[in-house]
Design an enzyme around this catalytic site. Structure first.
Site, PDB file in Angstrom:
ATOM      1  CD  GLU A 287      35.261  35.306  46.035  1.00 58.09           C
ATOM      2  OE1 GLU A 287      36.132  35.974  46.602  1.00 58.09           O
ATOM      3  OE2 GLU A 287      34.311  35.818  45.412  1.00 58.09           O
ATOM      4  CD  GLU A 321      32.564  34.840  41.348  1.00 61.39           C
ATOM      5  OE1 GLU A 321      33.153  34.695  42.434  1.00 61.39           O
ATOM      6  OE2 GLU A 321      32.335  35.963  40.850  1.00 61.39           O
TER       7      GLU A 321
END
Length: 640
Positions: A287, A321
């Site tokens: 992420e 994410e």
């Protein structure tokens, strides 16, 4: 003999030094970082100019550093003269370096300058090389990053702990025909004066952030782009010639960003977000703020050859994410002990997001069949562990990236959301994100915000789920008294190996929901089971109505109904008024009781009665043979 060998082995093993976090006498405010990767020799040169604050006089600076050679280092106090470091002491075991200076560095602001070199490794961590084939079949390499949990230190010397946040000004010197990406948007691109084949790409200053979220990519990529309704530029980068395969992920991202903005009531704080498919990638996705990296199978969808399950997988991973852009990036865990919350929360809300964006997927039934039942199976084992595990040395972090952190974490967050209610949950999340934005927080900080928003004892409830392993089985019986139904509940620890026999039996604060056949999809009564047993009176429930505990299969526990109560549920199975996710949960609980210590024939009979309600004798026989042979819960493919 084995005991003697073990003692000898322990005696000869070096004593492991206790882990100590970085000292706080010098901390970064801004990293000015310039990197020049060589995609032929697989090395890189780096220059760091970090704005730092000295809080206590010292003659040394301790940083994280791994697989990097420092060439020169100097310290320039504000308004003072530059002081060269006189030594670099590498502590390789702790991945640290100590820079020594000939005089005391005084309190105040300063610039720390470091020139260094490193290797574009092939370990898929840190700053590494990613091998791929061009459309013509030629082997080429990209330079990419993967820093979580503790590998930013392999790309540049830094304070590589999540709580030591700073801003970043990143410049990349790269071949002019290559794409160069980082967390922020490009603000300048110009020829590199020392080499006509290179360009110097400068990126905008990042928000204050943790080192593990920094990212940069240099390679050959196509892209598709769009803009969210909030005006955020979204691009999906794909291998050359595969831009078409990025369109579905782009659609998901464009839908997802506004959902999270509305849900958290906090805007996405960066001007752009890139999603990129990496050829060699160890994780499913990462992420990094504004530049999310993915394994190709988690991002690319061939519109002609991909099945619906692949689309759902991509939607979930993108949703996961992008949730981290707020929960994890904007507000970051103080230390890796709280990793479960970061991942468990994102693993829950990805389903909430996908359910909103693609309601046709019926995604919550799939959550129960995948994450929820998997977590129950693993957490019932004697070698499970609590969700929240105290992490000392960073080398221990990888050990807790497991199904307990992700799947059980997601399941208990889902149960918490149901217990609080969506409105108060959103209110508490907004308060948490606003209070700790650009800062760090612990699990307890979130419980405090959710508790204040809901007026419920969130910290007490959740500590019983996060700080001890396992979960309860709730034994349920009922009694009809005139027009009322009396429900009796009792809890005990559920163990896959058989009934819990230890003298001390753990207990949980269990949010219990109850529905009736009048409205199978909604709870008519909720109670917090905070002891070993409870009695609940449901008013105006006729004898011909059935009662179901845990509608939606939201509570993280097993259920064992009395025979009469189980029999009363069969009409709901026959006429399908009991929703698929509840039929799945019912059968899953029944099969979980098929352990060695159970009365196998009685359990077999109970399962036959439930499965018999679906009128499929051949299927019943196959399911029973399978379950009795391996004793694991059936998958949802047996549920309509």
């Amino acid at each position: 003999r084995r005991s003697i060998l073990l003692l000898l082995l322990l005696a000869t093993m070096p004593e492991r030094r206790p882990f100590v976090r970085l000292p706080t006498d010098v901390f970064p405010v801004n990293y000015g970082l310039c990197l020049k990767p060589d995609l032929i020799d697989f090395t890189f040169e780096g220059k760091l100019e970090a704005a730092v604050e000295v809080t206590q006089p010292t003659n040394q600076i301790v940083m994280n550093c791994a697989d990097i050679d420092i060439i020169t280092a100097s310290f320039v106090p504000e308004g003072g003269e530059e002081v060269n470091a006189t030594g670099f002491n590498y502590q390789n075991e702790d991945e640290k370096v100590t820079l020594s200076f000939p005089s005391t560095l005084q309190k105040g602001s300063a610039i720390l300058k470091i020139d260094f070199v490193g290797e574009l490794n092939d370990k898929m961590k840190g700053f590494y090389r990613s091998k791929y084939a061009s459309p013509s079949g030629e082997v080429r390499y990209a330079a990419v990053t993967q820093f979580e949990a503790t590998d930013a230190r392999r790309a540049f010397p830094c304070w590589d702990e999540p709580a030591i946040k700073a801003t970043f000004d990143i410049t990349l010197i790269v071949p002019k025909e290559r794409v160069a990406l980082s967390n922020m948007n490009v603000i300048d691109r110009k020829p590199y004066p020392e080499d006509a084949g290179l360009v110097e790409v400068k990126f905008a200053t990042t928000p204050i952030m943790s080192t593990y979220l920094v990212a940069f990519v240099i390679g050959e990529y196509d892209f598709v782009e769009g803009q969210s309704s909030d005006g955020v530029l979204v691009r999906v980068y794909t291998p050359l010639g595969k831009a078409e395969q990025g369109k579905f992920a782009l659609e998901v991202a464009i839908k997802t960003l506004p959902f999270y903005k509305d849900y958290f009531n906090v805007p996405y704080p960066l001007p752009k977000i890139d999603l990129i498919a990496i050829a060699d990638f160890a994780a499913g996705a990462m992420e990094n703020w504004g530049l999310v990296t993915y394994r190709e199978t988690a991002l690319l969808i061939d519109p002609k050859n991909s099945c619906s399950s692949s689309r759902q997988w991509v939607a979930l991973v993108v949703g996961h994410e992008l949730a981290h852009q707020w929960f994890g990036n904007l507000v970051t865990m103080e230390w890796w002990t709280h990793l479960w919350l970061n991942e468990g929360f994102a693993s829950w809300i990805e389903y909430l997001c996908v359910d909103h964006c693609f309601p046709e997927y019926d995604i919550w039934t799939q959550f129960v069949s995948a994450d929820y039942t998997r977590a129950l199976e693993l957490d019932a084992l004697d070698n499970s562990h609590p969700i929240e595990v105290n992490v000392g040395h960073p080398s221990e972090v990888d050990e807790i990236f497991d199904a307990i952190s992700y799947s059980k974490g997601a399941s208990v967050i889902r149960m918490l959301h149901d217990y609080i209610g969506d409105q108060d949950f959103r209110k508490g999340m907004n308060a948490y994100l606003l209070k700790f934005q650009h800062k760090n927080a612990s699990t307890e900080d979130l419980w405090d915000c959710l508790g204040q928003a809901s007026g419920k004892p969130i910290a007490e409830v959740m500590s019983s789920w996060t700080q001890q392993m396992g979960f309860p089985i709730i034994v349920v019986d009922q009694e009809q008294v005139r027009d009322d139904r009396i429900i009796k509940l009792s809890q005990k620890k559920f163990c896959a190996s058989g009934p819990h026999t230890a003298e001390e039996c753990p207990s949980w604060m269990v949010p219990v929901s109850i529905c009736t056949s009048d409205d199978p999809s909604h709870a008519c009564h909720k109670v917090l089971l905070d002891g070993t047993d409870a009695t609940i009176t449901l008013n105006n429930v006729r004898p011909d109505q059935w009662v179901k505990i845990n509608p939606g299969t939201v509570g993280f526990y097993r259920l064992q109904y009395s025979t009469s109560m189980l029999e009363s549920l069969l009409p709901g199975v026959r006429d399908l008024s009991l929703p698929p996710v509840d039929r799945l949960g019912l059968q899953n609980d029944l099969f979980s009781l098929l352990h060695k210590q159970a009365d196998m024939q009685e359990e077999k009979n109970r399962i036959e009665r439930v499965l018999g309600a679906i009128s499929a004798p051949d299927l019943i026989q196959k399911v029973l043979i399978f379950a009795l042979s391996v004793r694991i819960p059936p998958l949802c493919r047996w549920i309509r």
